[in-house]
Enzyme design. Structure first.
Site, PDB file in Angstrom:
ATOM      1  N   LYS A 178      53.618 -13.250  43.398  1.00  0.00           N
ATOM      2  CA  LYS A 178      53.011 -12.901  44.676  1.00  0.00           C
ATOM      3  C   LYS A 178      51.615 -13.502  44.696  1.00  0.00           C
ATOM      4  O   LYS A 178      50.692 -12.992  44.075  1.00  0.00           O
ATOM      5  CB  LYS A 178      52.957 -11.372  44.841  1.00  0.00           C
ATOM      6  CG  LYS A 178      52.542 -10.923  46.257  1.00  0.00           C
ATOM      7  CD  LYS A 178      51.074 -10.611  46.295  1.00  0.00           C
ATOM      8  CE  LYS A 178      50.631 -10.184  47.691  1.00  0.00           C
ATOM      9  NZ  LYS A 178      49.302 -10.706  48.044  1.00  0.00           N
ATOM     10  N   GLU A 253      43.535  -9.398  34.118  1.00  0.00           N
ATOM     11  CA  GLU A 253      42.433 -10.345  33.924  1.00  0.00           C
ATOM     12  C   GLU A 253      41.547 -10.187  35.141  1.00  0.00           C
ATOM     13  O   GLU A 253      41.852 -10.678  36.230  1.00  0.00           O
ATOM     14  CB  GLU A 253      42.987 -11.775  33.789  1.00  0.00           C
ATOM     15  CG  GLU A 253      42.049 -12.722  33.064  1.00  0.00           C
ATOM     16  CD  GLU A 253      40.947 -13.270  33.944  1.00  0.00           C
ATOM     17  OE1 GLU A 253      39.814 -12.743  33.867  1.00  0.00           O
ATOM     18  OE2 GLU A 253      41.213 -14.204  34.718  1.00  0.00           O
ATOM     19  N   CYS A 287      35.982 -15.822  37.571  1.00  0.00           N
ATOM     20  CA  CYS A 287      35.945 -14.572  36.809  1.00  0.00           C
ATOM     21  C   CYS A 287      34.866 -14.605  35.741  1.00  0.00           C
ATOM     22  O   CYS A 287      34.271 -13.574  35.415  1.00  0.00           O
ATOM     23  CB  CYS A 287      37.302 -14.320  36.152  1.00  0.00           C
ATOM     24  SG  CYS A 287      38.664 -14.175  37.310  1.00  0.00           S
ATOM     25  N   GLU A 386      29.659  -7.005  40.511  1.00  0.00           N
ATOM     26  CA  GLU A 386      30.137  -8.375  40.674  1.00  0.00           C
ATOM     27  C   GLU A 386      30.040  -8.810  42.139  1.00  0.00           C
ATOM     28  O   GLU A 386      30.553  -8.147  43.031  1.00  0.00           O
ATOM     29  CB  GLU A 386      31.583  -8.505  40.198  1.00  0.00           C
ATOM     30  CG  GLU A 386      32.066  -9.938  40.203  1.00  0.00           C
ATOM     31  CD  GLU A 386      33.482 -10.092  39.675  1.00  0.00           C
ATOM     32  OE1 GLU A 386      33.766 -11.106  39.010  1.00  0.00           O
ATOM     33  OE2 GLU A 386      34.308  -9.197  39.938  1.00  0.00           O
TER      34      GLU A 386
END
Length: 494
Positions: A178, A253, A287, A386
Site C-alpha cells: 500500500k 521505520e 527519516c 520532527e
C-alpha cells in the site's frame, strides 16, 4: 483540458480498477496541480489482494521454487530496474518533487539491493542442534512467513519499497503493498517490471488508496503475517493496535531528530557540507534528516559562516532541471507544517539566521527556503519535534559530555553524524549516542549491506543488511526419533 493519466491497481497479476470504480488525483509538487489519477481502493480490494497473495504463497509456481530460483527472479527484477532508470526517476520526481538528479542516482543504485538479497537467497539455512537426547536428531529450518503487508511513505517511495520488497521475496513470502496516497505512481511503474521479470500472479500486489480503509484493512487482515511500515509515529501506533487483530510481526521505520555533532578538531568545510547534505538534501524530507546541529564553541563561528555562505547559494526550483539543488516539499500539508514550525521557533526565542519563508517567485509550487535557526538551549518544540522539512536548528556546546547529552535529549534514536579528527573520540561518541546509524565525517551514506533502523519514536526492526532478511523468516524446529525401541511411557515428557 488534457485528460490525466490513470493508474490502476495490480492484483493477482492483473491491472484492475477499484471495485467502486473511483479515482483520486495525485499532485505535482512543483506546480501544485494534479498530473495523474490513481485508483481509490476499498476494503474489498484489499481483501481480494490479500487472498490472491495467500493463494500464491502455496501455489507450486512460487512455493516449489528453490532458494536459488527465487534469487534469480529477484536479480532479474534488479536488472530490469537498471534498464529503466530514467523513466522511474522522472515519474517519482513528478509525483513527489525530488530532484531528478537525486532520483537518477537513487534508482540507479536500487538494483544493488536486489542483487545483494538475491545473492543471499541460497545462503538461508538453519542448523543442527547438539541435543541432549541420544536417540533424537534435531535441526532447524528457515521458513517464509506468508503474506507480508508493506506500507510505504511519500518521501522515497521506490527506495523504501525496495528495502521491503527484495528481502520479502527472497525469503519466499508474497506481498501486498500500500503506497502513500500522495505518491503511488512510481511504485505502479515499478510493478510493471515485477510482472516483466516473471513473478507468478499474486506474488506481488499493489492496492492504492487512503489509510482508511485500505491501510486499516490491510494491517489488520487475518491472513497477513507481517507488516513492514515506514512513516510517522501516529500511523505507527495505529498499525501496532491493528496488529492485535492478526498478531502479525511488525517493523516500524519511523522518523528522527538526528544530530550532527561538530567537534573543535573537525574539518569545518566538510562539516558544513555534511550538515547541508543531512538537512537540505531531499528538501529535508528524510527519516535520517540531520535537523539538529551541535557546534563546539571553538569552531562555531567558522562553521556557521561556511554553512550560511553555501546555503545562500542553493538553487531552488524545478526538480526536473539538472542544475536545481533543492526542489519543493512533497505535499501542501507538509508545506503548511513547515511554516507552522518556523513560527513556533520564532515564538520560542529562536534566532532566524537564514530563510524561513516560501519563495513566492516560484509560483504555486510547494517550495520552502532552506532555513537556519540559532538556539541558546534545547527547549524549543522546533528542536524536539520532527518537522520533516528544510529547517535546521543550531546549538553551541562546550565539551564532549555536553554534546552527548544534547544529542540524546530526544525521544528519537535513528541517526547521528559526528565530525571529528580524534579517532578515539569518534569511537567514544559513536558508542554513547543513542542512534541506530552513526556516520563519522560523512552523512546520508547507504548500502544494501548496512542495516537501517532505530529505537524509541524512530521505531524498531531493521531494513537492509543481512539482518533484514531474518525479519521475513521464521524458525522451524524438527525432531526425528532415530531409535527403533518402543515408545516409553506416553504420560511422561521426553
Amino acid at each position: 483540458m488534457k485528460e490525466l493519466k490513470k493508474y490502476k491497481m495490480y492484483i493477482n497479476g492483473e491491472w484492475v480498477e477499484s471495485l467502486n470504480g473511483e479515482y483520486f488525483p495525485s499532485y505535482n509538487p512543483a506546480t501544485g496541480e494534479p498530473w495523474c489519477q490513481v485508483a481509490k481502493g476499498t476494503a474489498e480490494d484489499v481483501d481480494r489482494a490479500v487472498q490472491a497473495a495467500h493463494q500464491a504463497f502455496s501455489n507450486p509456481e512460487w512455493a516449489n521454487l528453490t532458494f536459488t530460483e527465487r534469487g534469480r527472479l529477484v536479480r532479474r527484477l534488479g536488472e530490469l530496474i537498471a534498464e529503466h532508470v530514467e523513466e522511474l526517476a522522472e515519474v517519482e520526481t513528478l509525483d513527489n518533487g525530488k530532484l531528478i538528479r537525486e532520483m537518477r542516482g537513487q534508482v540507479k543504485y536500487m538494483p544493488e539491493y536486489f542483487y545483494y538479497f538475491a545473492g543471499l537467497a541460497d545462503k538461508i539455512h538453519g542448523q543442527t542442534l547438539p541435543i541432549d537426547k541420544r536417540d533424537m536428531f534435531v535441526f532447524t529450518s528457515k521458513e517464509p512467513l506468508g503474506v507480508v503487508a508493506a506500507i510505504t511513505p511519500w518521501n522515497s517511495p521506490l527506495y523504501l519499497t525496495t528495502l521491503k520488497l527484495a528481502p520479502a521475496l527472497v525469503a519466499g513470502n508474497t506481498i501486498v503493498i500500500k503506497p502513500s496516497e500522495m505518491t503511488s505512481a512510481s511504485l505502479l511503474e515499478l510493478v510493471k517490471l515485477v510482472e516483466k521479470a516473471g513473478f507468478p500472479p499474486g506474488v506481488v500486489n499493489v492496492v492504492t488508496g487512503f489509510g482508511m480503509p485500505v491501510g486499516d484493512t490491510l494491517t489488520s487482515h487475518p491472513l497477513v503475517r507481517r507488516v513492514a511500515f515506514t512513516g510517522g509515529p501516529e500511523s505507527a501506533r495505529h498499525i501496532v493496535r491493528n496488529s492485535a487483530q492478526n498478531f502479525a510481526k511488525v517493523s516500524l521505520e519511523l522518523g528522527g531528530k538526528s544530530p550532527n555533532i561538530v567537534f573543535e578538531d573537525a574539518n569545518p568545510d566538510n562539516a558544513a557540507m555534511g550538515i547541508i547534505a543531512g538537512i537540505f538534501g531531499a528538501s529535508g524530507q528524510s527519516c535520517v534528516a540531520g535537523s539538529r546541529a551541535f557546534l563546539h564553541v571553538d569552531i562555531y563561528d567558522k562553521v556557521m559562516e561556511k554553512l550560511v555562505d553555501r546555503v545562500s547559494q542553493i538553487k531552488i526550483g524545478d526538480p526536473l532541471k539538472d542544475e536545481t539543488e533543492m526542489g519543493p516539499v512533497a505535499t501542501q500539508a507538509q508545506l503548511e507544517r513547515i511554516e507552522k514550525y518556523v513560527s513556533i521557533g520564532l515564538e520560542e526565542g529562536g534566532k532566524l539566521i537564514y530563510g524561513g519563508k516560501k519563495p513566492e517567485y516560484l509560483g504555486k509550487g510547494w517550495y520552502f527556503e532552506p532555513t537556519i535557526f540559532e538556539h541558546a538551549n534545547h527547549q524549543s518544540r522546533l528542536i524536539n519535534e520532527e518537522v520533516f522539512g528544510p529547517v535546521l536548528s543550531v546549538i553551541p556546546f562546550k565539551d564532549e559530555q555536553e554534546a552527548i547529552s544534547l544529542a540524546n535529549s530526544t525521544e528519537y534514536g535513528l541517526a547521528a553524524g559526528i565530525w571529528v579528527g580524534d579517532v578515539a573520540k569518534a569511537h567514544r561518541v559513536a558508542k554513547a549516542v543513542n542512534a541506530g546509524i552513526v556516520w563519522v565525517n560523512t552523512y546520508r551514506a547507504i548500502s544494501p549491506m548496512a542495516a537501517i533502523g532505530g529505537s524509541g519514536l524512530s521505531g524498531y526492526g531493521r531494513e537492509g543488511g543481512y539482518e533484514a532478511i531474518q525479519e521475513y523468516l521464521q524458525d522451524k524446529t524438527v525432531w526425528i526419533n532415530t531409535s527403533s525401541e518402543p515408545i516409553p511411557d506416553p504420560f511422561i515428557m521426553r
